[in-house]
Design a protein around this motif. Structure first.
Motif, PDB file in Angstrom:
ATOM      1  N   UNK A   1       0.624  -1.214  -0.046  1.00  0.00           N
ATOM      2  CA  UNK A   1       0.004   0.169  -0.044  1.00  0.00           C
ATOM      3  C   UNK A   1       1.021   1.170  -0.116  1.00  0.00           C
ATOM      4  N   UNK A   2       1.702   1.428  -0.672  1.00  0.00           N
ATOM      5  CA  UNK A   2       2.954   2.369  -0.877  1.00  0.00           C
ATOM      6  C   UNK A   2       2.441   3.755  -0.916  1.00  0.00           C
ATOM      7  N   UNK A   3       1.301   3.931  -1.580  1.00  0.00           N
ATOM      8  CA  UNK A   3       0.771   5.271  -1.732  1.00  0.00           C
ATOM      9  C   UNK A   3      -0.799   5.498  -1.217  1.00  0.00           C
ATOM     10  N   UNK A   4      -1.113   4.312  -0.612  1.00  0.00           N
ATOM     11  CA  UNK A   4      -2.520   4.226  -0.439  1.00  0.00           C
ATOM     12  C   UNK A   4      -2.877   5.098   0.777  1.00  0.00           C
ATOM     13  N   UNK A   5      -3.591   6.206   0.878  1.00  0.00           N
ATOM     14  CA  UNK A   5      -3.836   7.062   1.890  1.00  0.00           C
ATOM     15  C   UNK A   5      -5.105   6.897   2.431  1.00  0.00           C
ATOM     16  N   UNK A   6      -5.970   5.878   2.074  1.00  0.00           N
ATOM     17  CA  UNK A   6      -7.318   5.589   2.401  1.00  0.00           C
ATOM     18  C   UNK A   6      -7.450   4.319   3.321  1.00  0.00           C
ATOM     19  N   UNK A   7      -8.428   4.309   4.096  1.00  0.00           N
ATOM     20  CA  UNK A   7      -8.440   3.196   4.843  1.00  0.00           C
ATOM     21  C   UNK A   7      -7.728   3.239   6.350  1.00  0.00           C
TER      22      UNK A   7
ATOM     23  N   UNK B   1      -0.765   8.023  18.006  1.00  0.00           N
ATOM     24  CA  UNK B   1      -0.388   6.768  17.569  1.00  0.00           C
ATOM     25  C   UNK B   1      -0.478   5.494  18.419  1.00  0.00           C
ATOM     26  N   UNK B   2      -0.503   5.493  19.513  1.00  0.00           N
ATOM     27  CA  UNK B   2      -0.784   4.511  20.575  1.00  0.00           C
ATOM     28  C   UNK B   2      -2.025   3.850  20.951  1.00  0.00           C
ATOM     29  N   UNK B   3      -2.976   5.210  20.413  1.00  0.00           N
ATOM     30  CA  UNK B   3      -4.326   4.626  20.731  1.00  0.00           C
ATOM     31  C   UNK B   3      -4.736   3.256  20.317  1.00  0.00           C
ATOM     32  N   UNK B   4      -5.662   2.746  20.890  1.00  0.00           N
ATOM     33  CA  UNK B   4      -6.223   1.396  20.487  1.00  0.00           C
ATOM     34  C   UNK B   4      -7.267   1.767  19.105  1.00  0.00           C
ATOM     35  N   UNK B   5      -7.233   0.826  18.514  1.00  0.00           N
ATOM     36  CA  UNK B   5      -8.304   0.730  17.403  1.00  0.00           C
ATOM     37  C   UNK B   5      -9.463   1.137  17.757  1.00  0.00           C
ATOM     38  N   UNK B   6     -10.170   2.193  17.008  1.00  0.00           N
ATOM     39  CA  UNK B   6     -11.511   2.848  17.411  1.00  0.00           C
ATOM     40  C   UNK B   6     -12.535   1.996  16.592  1.00  0.00           C
ATOM     41  N   UNK B   7     -13.994   2.375  16.750  1.00  0.00           N
ATOM     42  CA  UNK B   7     -14.903   1.565  16.092  1.00  0.00           C
ATOM     43  C   UNK B   7     -15.076   1.988  14.874  1.00  0.00           C
ATOM     44  N   UNK B   8     -16.038   1.388  14.064  1.00  0.00           N
ATOM     45  CA  UNK B   8     -16.111   1.889  12.425  1.00  0.00           C
ATOM     46  C   UNK B   8     -16.428   3.209  12.466  1.00  0.00           C
ATOM     47  N   UNK B   9     -15.733   3.984  11.436  1.00  0.00           N
ATOM     48  CA  UNK B   9     -15.861   5.357  11.403  1.00  0.00           C
ATOM     49  C   UNK B   9     -15.973   5.768   9.916  1.00  0.00           C
ATOM     50  N   UNK B  10     -15.750   7.169   9.554  1.00  0.00           N
ATOM     51  CA  UNK B  10     -15.951   7.315   8.039  1.00  0.00           C
ATOM     52  C   UNK B  10     -14.903   6.997   7.269  1.00  0.00           C
ATOM     53  N   UNK B  11     -13.945   6.183   7.822  1.00  0.00           N
ATOM     54  CA  UNK B  11     -12.717   5.924   7.006  1.00  0.00           C
ATOM     55  C   UNK B  11     -12.885   4.399   6.867  1.00  0.00           C
ATOM     56  N   UNK B  12     -13.737   3.637   7.419  1.00  0.00           N
ATOM     57  CA  UNK B  12     -14.022   2.197   7.280  1.00  0.00           C
ATOM     58  C   UNK B  12     -14.298   1.474   8.309  1.00  0.00           C
ATOM     59  N   UNK B  13     -14.385   0.087   8.394  1.00  0.00           N
ATOM     60  CA  UNK B  13     -14.390  -0.714   9.390  1.00  0.00           C
ATOM     61  C   UNK B  13     -13.578  -0.990  10.479  1.00  0.00           C
ATOM     62  N   UNK B  14     -12.236  -0.806  10.037  1.00  0.00           N
ATOM     63  CA  UNK B  14     -11.061  -1.138  10.625  1.00  0.00           C
ATOM     64  C   UNK B  14     -10.186  -2.365  10.259  1.00  0.00           C
ATOM     65  N   UNK B  15      -9.147  -2.417  10.732  1.00  0.00           N
ATOM     66  CA  UNK B  15      -8.460  -3.675  10.629  1.00  0.00           C
ATOM     67  C   UNK B  15      -8.908  -4.956  11.187  1.00  0.00           C
ATOM     68  N   UNK B  16      -8.468  -5.886  10.842  1.00  0.00           N
ATOM     69  CA  UNK B  16      -9.005  -7.249  11.625  1.00  0.00           C
ATOM     70  C   UNK B  16      -7.952  -7.479  12.996  1.00  0.00           C
ATOM     71  N   UNK B  17      -8.588  -7.334  13.855  1.00  0.00           N
ATOM     72  CA  UNK B  17      -7.720  -7.545  15.182  1.00  0.00           C
ATOM     73  C   UNK B  17      -7.936  -9.041  15.708  1.00  0.00           C
ATOM     74  N   UNK B  18      -6.959  -9.460  16.559  1.00  0.00           N
ATOM     75  CA  UNK B  18      -7.141 -10.722  16.956  1.00  0.00           C
ATOM     76  C   UNK B  18      -8.095 -11.033  18.088  1.00  0.00           C
ATOM     77  N   UNK B  19      -8.704 -12.071  18.025  1.00  0.00           N
ATOM     78  CA  UNK B  19      -9.734 -12.192  19.151  1.00  0.00           C
ATOM     79  C   UNK B  19      -9.041 -12.416  20.460  1.00  0.00           C
ATOM     80  N   UNK B  20      -9.597 -11.753  21.474  1.00  0.00           N
ATOM     81  CA  UNK B  20      -8.908 -11.809  22.838  1.00  0.00           C
ATOM     82  C   UNK B  20     -10.072 -12.674  23.800  1.00  0.00           C
ATOM     83  N   UNK B  21     -10.207 -14.057  23.490  1.00  0.00           N
ATOM     84  CA  UNK B  21     -10.913 -14.755  24.230  1.00  0.00           C
ATOM     85  C   UNK B  21     -10.417 -15.014  25.718  1.00  0.00           C
TER      86      UNK B  21
END
Length: 122
Positions: free
Chosen positions: A13-19, A94-114
């Motif tokens: 994603x060399x120049x992908x500024x979306x997502x 930059x150290x904040x946890x992944x947020x909920x879905x927003x205008x930029x997308x649903x978010x990256x796939x995160x590992x499950x913490x069962x």
């Protein structure tokens, strides 16, 4: 996401500024950039400058995607130009946890913490 997968993703994603980009994706790539810069600087300043130019665009792109992940615009990377306070603010973001879905997308796939299930009788 591990070290190698993060580097492959960021360079693909060399120049992908979306997502959006997860914390591990950003920080593994930052470590890669630091290590490559240190090795290049050991050889020559010109090589270090070439590495810096070559990795500038993917660094900006992953930084933008990381800020998108917490619901901020990529333009907030300009805060880096404010000494000390801007740096502290950027690192905080930059150290904040992944947020909920927003205008930029649903978010990256995160590992499950069962929670660890302990079998009965132990």
């Amino acid at each position: 996401m591990d070290f190698v997968e993060s580097i492959k993703t960021c360079l693909r994603k060399y120049a992908a500024f979306n997502g959006r980009a997860s914390r591990p994706e950003y920080w593994w790539f930052a470590l890669f950039y630091f290590l490559v810069s240190v090795v290049a600087a050991m050889f020559s300043d010109v090589l270090n400058a070439l590495v810096g130019v070559a990795v500038l665009l993917p660094s900006l792109a992953v930084g933008t995607r990381r800020l998108h992940d917490i619901g901020k615009s990529g333009w907030f990377q300009l805060v880096w130009f404010i000494p000390l306070i801007g740096w502290a603010l950027m690192i905080y973001w930059l150290v904040q946890p992944t947020g909920p879905a927003n205008e930029y997308g649903t978010g990256p796939e995160l590992p499950r913490n069962d929670p660890l299930e302990i079998p009965p009788g132990l």
